[in-house]
Design a protein around this motif. Structure first.
Motif, PDB file in Angstrom:
ATOM      1  N   UNK C  61      -0.761  -7.661   3.817  1.00  0.00           N
ATOM      2  CA  UNK C  61      -1.756  -8.737   3.708  1.00  0.00           C
ATOM      3  C   UNK C  61      -2.717  -8.546   2.532  1.00  0.00           C
ATOM      4  N   UNK C  62      -2.914  -7.309   2.108  1.00  0.00           N
ATOM      5  CA  UNK C  62      -3.822  -7.049   0.997  1.00  0.00           C
ATOM      6  C   UNK C  62      -3.124  -7.317  -0.329  1.00  0.00           C
ATOM      7  N   UNK C  63      -3.921  -7.504  -1.369  1.00  0.00           N
ATOM      8  CA  UNK C  63      -3.383  -7.775  -2.704  1.00  0.00           C
ATOM      9  C   UNK C  63      -3.378  -6.524  -3.577  1.00  0.00           C
ATOM     10  N   UNK C  81       0.465   9.042   1.916  1.00  0.00           N
ATOM     11  CA  UNK C  81       1.824   8.750   1.420  1.00  0.00           C
ATOM     12  C   UNK C  81       2.373   7.424   1.966  1.00  0.00           C
ATOM     13  N   UNK C  82       2.079   7.110   3.236  1.00  0.00           N
ATOM     14  CA  UNK C  82       2.570   5.848   3.815  1.00  0.00           C
ATOM     15  C   UNK C  82       1.993   4.653   3.076  1.00  0.00           C
ATOM     16  N   UNK C  83       0.726   4.743   2.718  1.00  0.00           N
ATOM     17  CA  UNK C  83       0.075   3.628   2.017  1.00  0.00           C
ATOM     18  C   UNK C  83       0.655   3.450   0.616  1.00  0.00           C
ATOM     19  N   UNK C  84       0.865   4.558  -0.087  1.00  0.00           N
ATOM     20  CA  UNK C  84       1.418   4.480  -1.441  1.00  0.00           C
ATOM     21  C   UNK C  84       2.825   3.879  -1.402  1.00  0.00           C
ATOM     22  N   UNK C  85       3.605   4.345  -0.453  1.00  0.00           N
ATOM     23  CA  UNK C  85       4.975   3.834  -0.315  1.00  0.00           C
ATOM     24  C   UNK C  85       4.964   2.343   0.014  1.00  0.00           C
ATOM     25  N   UNK C  86       4.104   1.955   0.931  1.00  0.00           N
ATOM     26  CA  UNK C  86       4.043   0.544   1.343  1.00  0.00           C
ATOM     27  C   UNK C  86       3.589  -0.348   0.194  1.00  0.00           C
ATOM     28  N   UNK C  87       2.667   0.149  -0.619  1.00  0.00           N
ATOM     29  CA  UNK C  87       2.206  -0.640  -1.760  1.00  0.00           C
ATOM     30  C   UNK C  87       3.358  -0.904  -2.724  1.00  0.00           C
ATOM     31  N   UNK C  88       4.097   0.155  -3.046  1.00  0.00           N
ATOM     32  CA  UNK C  88       5.215   0.009  -3.991  1.00  0.00           C
ATOM     33  C   UNK C  88       6.288  -0.901  -3.396  1.00  0.00           C
ATOM     34  N   UNK C  89       6.582  -0.723  -2.128  1.00  0.00           N
ATOM     35  CA  UNK C  89       7.613  -1.546  -1.492  1.00  0.00           C
ATOM     36  C   UNK C  89       7.191  -3.007  -1.376  1.00  0.00           C
ATOM     37  N   UNK C  90       5.888  -3.249  -1.218  1.00  0.00           N
ATOM     38  CA  UNK C  90       5.398  -4.616  -1.141  1.00  0.00           C
ATOM     39  C   UNK C  90       5.057  -5.187  -2.510  1.00  0.00           C
ATOM     40  N   UNK C  91       5.323  -4.359  -3.522  1.00  0.00           N
ATOM     41  CA  UNK C  91       5.132  -4.818  -4.894  1.00  0.00           C
ATOM     42  C   UNK C  91       3.691  -5.236  -5.191  1.00  0.00           C
ATOM     43  N   UNK C  92       2.764  -4.522  -4.605  1.00  0.00           N
ATOM     44  CA  UNK C  92       1.359  -4.741  -4.969  1.00  0.00           C
ATOM     45  C   UNK C  92       0.847  -3.490  -5.686  1.00  0.00           C
ATOM     46  N   UNK C  93      -0.108  -3.649  -6.590  1.00  0.00           N
ATOM     47  CA  UNK C  93      -0.625  -2.485  -7.307  1.00  0.00           C
ATOM     48  C   UNK C  93      -1.381  -1.553  -6.377  1.00  0.00           C
ATOM     49  N   UNK C  94      -1.301  -0.249  -6.672  1.00  0.00           N
ATOM     50  CA  UNK C  94      -2.192   0.666  -5.944  1.00  0.00           C
ATOM     51  C   UNK C  94      -2.863   1.578  -6.940  1.00  0.00           C
ATOM     52  N   UNK C  95      -4.103   1.936  -6.611  1.00  0.00           N
ATOM     53  CA  UNK C  95      -4.970   2.666  -7.534  1.00  0.00           C
ATOM     54  C   UNK C  95      -5.347   3.992  -6.903  1.00  0.00           C
ATOM     55  N   UNK C  96      -5.238   5.053  -7.684  1.00  0.00           N
ATOM     56  CA  UNK C  96      -5.504   6.407  -7.184  1.00  0.00           C
ATOM     57  C   UNK C  96      -6.748   6.995  -7.826  1.00  0.00           C
ATOM     58  N   UNK C  97      -7.622   7.578  -6.992  1.00  0.00           N
ATOM     59  CA  UNK C  97      -8.694   8.436  -7.496  1.00  0.00           C
ATOM     60  C   UNK C  97      -8.367   9.857  -7.043  1.00  0.00           C
ATOM     61  N   UNK C  98      -7.906  10.706  -7.968  1.00  0.00           N
ATOM     62  CA  UNK C  98      -7.431  12.051  -7.599  1.00  0.00           C
ATOM     63  C   UNK C  98      -8.581  13.045  -7.461  1.00  0.00           C
TER      64      UNK C  98
END
Lengths: 291, 291, 291
Positions: C61-63, C81-98
């Motif tokens: 649901x998020x963009x 890891x679940x969130x990163x995977x879901x973002x890529x699979x849903x083809x939405x950008x994800x942003x990391x602060x390491x």
């Protein structure tokens, strides 16, 4: 009366800003942001952690550790004792805020673990200090933990915070002697003791009780000063800085008809602006006597 | 129209400040600080907990409990049902904010557990109220939970909050009848119902949607008023106080060309300063009708 | 020099306010409230989650998704890891602060998992960027991860943040090439690169280092802009908006003799008020060159 300490307190305020040491905190979720911002405001660098391995890792890079017992999660049962142990082993001071001492067995077990790695400073309200002394079975002024001594009865009241600062003096001295550290009892007239002297600090604002985190963040700020000075001077400096900055904030909102939201912001402003020399008057309101 | 309630609302505002009861909250990490500060601002004492044993312990000293479903952690699966159960068993009111009702099985399971220990007040946005009613299978106005009734279809929209307050009226009434409690639907024109009367409260500010925690903290403030008055008066008082203080804050930032940061501070200021008599005009904007 | 990008940046600022997309964040407890308020201030809708199943649900649901590595809890080992995977699979950008890259094995394991679902934007300070590149074994400019290459040595310094932005340029470019994304290194003169061009953004305020969350919330705001524009424009827009609003806030507190509490409030105010056209001057302070 505090001529001998005055210079140390003034210097602590100014030196912390120049050195920006890392202070690691394991602290509650309600006021974590406020704790970090107050630590940054007085000149430290704030680092918050939760996991046991990270608490241990931080002990090797931080200059002090702050443990605040509010809002426990299951992981705290491991990380809090690990952090206390790592601080003692790394020979850095650690500061305890015994929030809600007396509530629940998980909390009690963590407090018991701290007996083996006692904190350099304990800062709490009167009820928490009384309850912690009772929990550690410090029922006499001679500081020997004993199961049965009833010579001086210390009452523990748990979540009730209606005890006066004065009523916690015996417990505070017993804790100071037992930990060989410093106890700071916050309240209307703060009490600080290293077990040999008792200091009373006048000042502050009643509005500090109408925002969340005044006490928690004082613990974090004492941890900040403890990176560059003795536990006693750190406890005195943090307490006196807080009283001064609360008075600045109260003055502002009274003059401008503002409320507790603005009080909190003005308080952080004052923390970020205060210089050692601003404290000369309020330091002189402090009294000192031998136990 | 609200002459019979007006005095109760005015008194609730003033009495809470004189009594400072403890409100225990199990609430999300995003707005926990804001919830605590708003509860303190209106006169309650805030205590936040996470562990099941502590939630249970708090039920014996607190005068009400607030449960907010945002940002669940694994421990919430135990502590939230334990807190609801302890509140009911200790005969104190508990207030639910069903954040993100409809998202995920963990969340759903917690909601199901609440059916056995229903809250005194549920406060949510329209979508959350609709979704919770659907989740509890309250598909008809006669409040009998039934698996198959489609006489009145309640749609659940989960994280989507685009439903209007009006569209949640049927669900709100069904929930009120089922819980024998009060439902507060927040939105442009707030709706409050005890299943017999429906109240609509006018006022507030659109800026409340541009800060985080306006809704969460309203739940916490209703929990605060519920310590000293009935669930219905508590829900009305909290909602009306919020609308009034939001209007104060919006007026300030409009006149001073400020933004949402200042709006939040001015809002807390207003909460800490508001007196019962300040509310006379806004209470009169409220309408009441029989279901 | 940025004529080609200027219009995109101006449009991003204005368009986000009109569209209010949902941004899901898994972010640290210290600054979670501040992250949400800054995202709301620039026009996004903020949703914070912790549980793995909820992170996955939000990805539908998020963009965009924002993951910030501060204050890890045990559940983060699953949910991040679940969130990163879901973002890529849903083809939405994800942003990391390491945050704190290089500290501890739990943290390291999570970073390794991200290699398989690389973020669209990584925003960190110089030390974090250097440490992450080292952790991912990106020791050469040709972006091929190799265990032994020492042609270009990247030092990792963990919690130490004393590295200059300049010293992180090689690591940033290597990370950009490896992730096929954008790297934003925050510091005195911010550096942003997509592996082909290097942008340097001038501006901001040193006071941003004296409040907690300036960096964390920038990541959350970049995630907000990433919902409506490319990762490169999002990183540039977020960084430039931050620099501009920090300057507004610093100007205010200098003129009014205020401190860091007010700085934070004025900064959020500026975020909530800034329009694309306000940025014309500061955008022109940006430089661009080819790698």
């Amino acid at each position: 009366m505090l001529d001998n300490l005055l210079k140390s307190i003034v210097n602590a305020v100014d030196n912390l800003r120049n050195q920006s040491p890392i202070v690691a905190s394991l602290t509650n979720f309600v006021t974590m942001n406020f704790v970090a911002n107050t630590q940054l405001a007085v000149g430290a660098n704030a680092a918050m952690v939760q996991l046991p391995e990270e608490a241990t890792a931080m002990a090797s890079v931080a200059k002090s550790i702050y443990i605040n017992m509010g809002t426990l999660l299951p992981i705290c049962k491991e990380s809090f004792p690990a952090a206390a142990k790592a601080a003692v082993q790394n020979n850095i001071p650690w500061i305890l805020d015994p929030v809600a001492a007396g509530m629940g067995t998980d909390r009690e077990n963590i407090f018991q673990s701290f007996k083996h790695f006692p904190p350099s400073v304990i800062r709490g309200n009167a009820s928490e200090i009384i309850s912690l002394a009772q929990s550690w079975n410090l029922n006499s002024l001679n500081s020997t933990p004993t199961q049965n001594s009833e010579s001086i009865q210390i009452k523990g009241v748990g979540v009730d915070s209606s005890d006066t600062v004065e009523s916690a003096e015996v417990a505070a001295i017993a804790l100071a002697k037992f930990t060989k550290g410093v106890i700071a009892v916050s309240g209307e007239k703060d009490l600080i003791t290293d077990g040999e002297k008792v200091y009373r600090c006048l000042g502050g604002s009643f509005l500090a009780t109408r925002i969340t985190g005044a006490g928690c963040s004082l613990g974090g700020v004492i941890a900040s000063y403890a990176t560059i000075t003795s536990p006693l001077i750190a406890a005195l400096t943090g307490t006196i800085v807080y009283n001064y900055c609360q008075e600045c904030a109260e003055k502002y909102i009274t003059e401008n008809s503002k409320g507790t939201g603005t009080f909190q912001i003005e308080f952080v402003d004052a923390l970020s602006l205060v210089k050692g020399k601003d404290l000369l008057e309020i330091i002189n309101r402090t009294t000192e006597r031998t136990v």
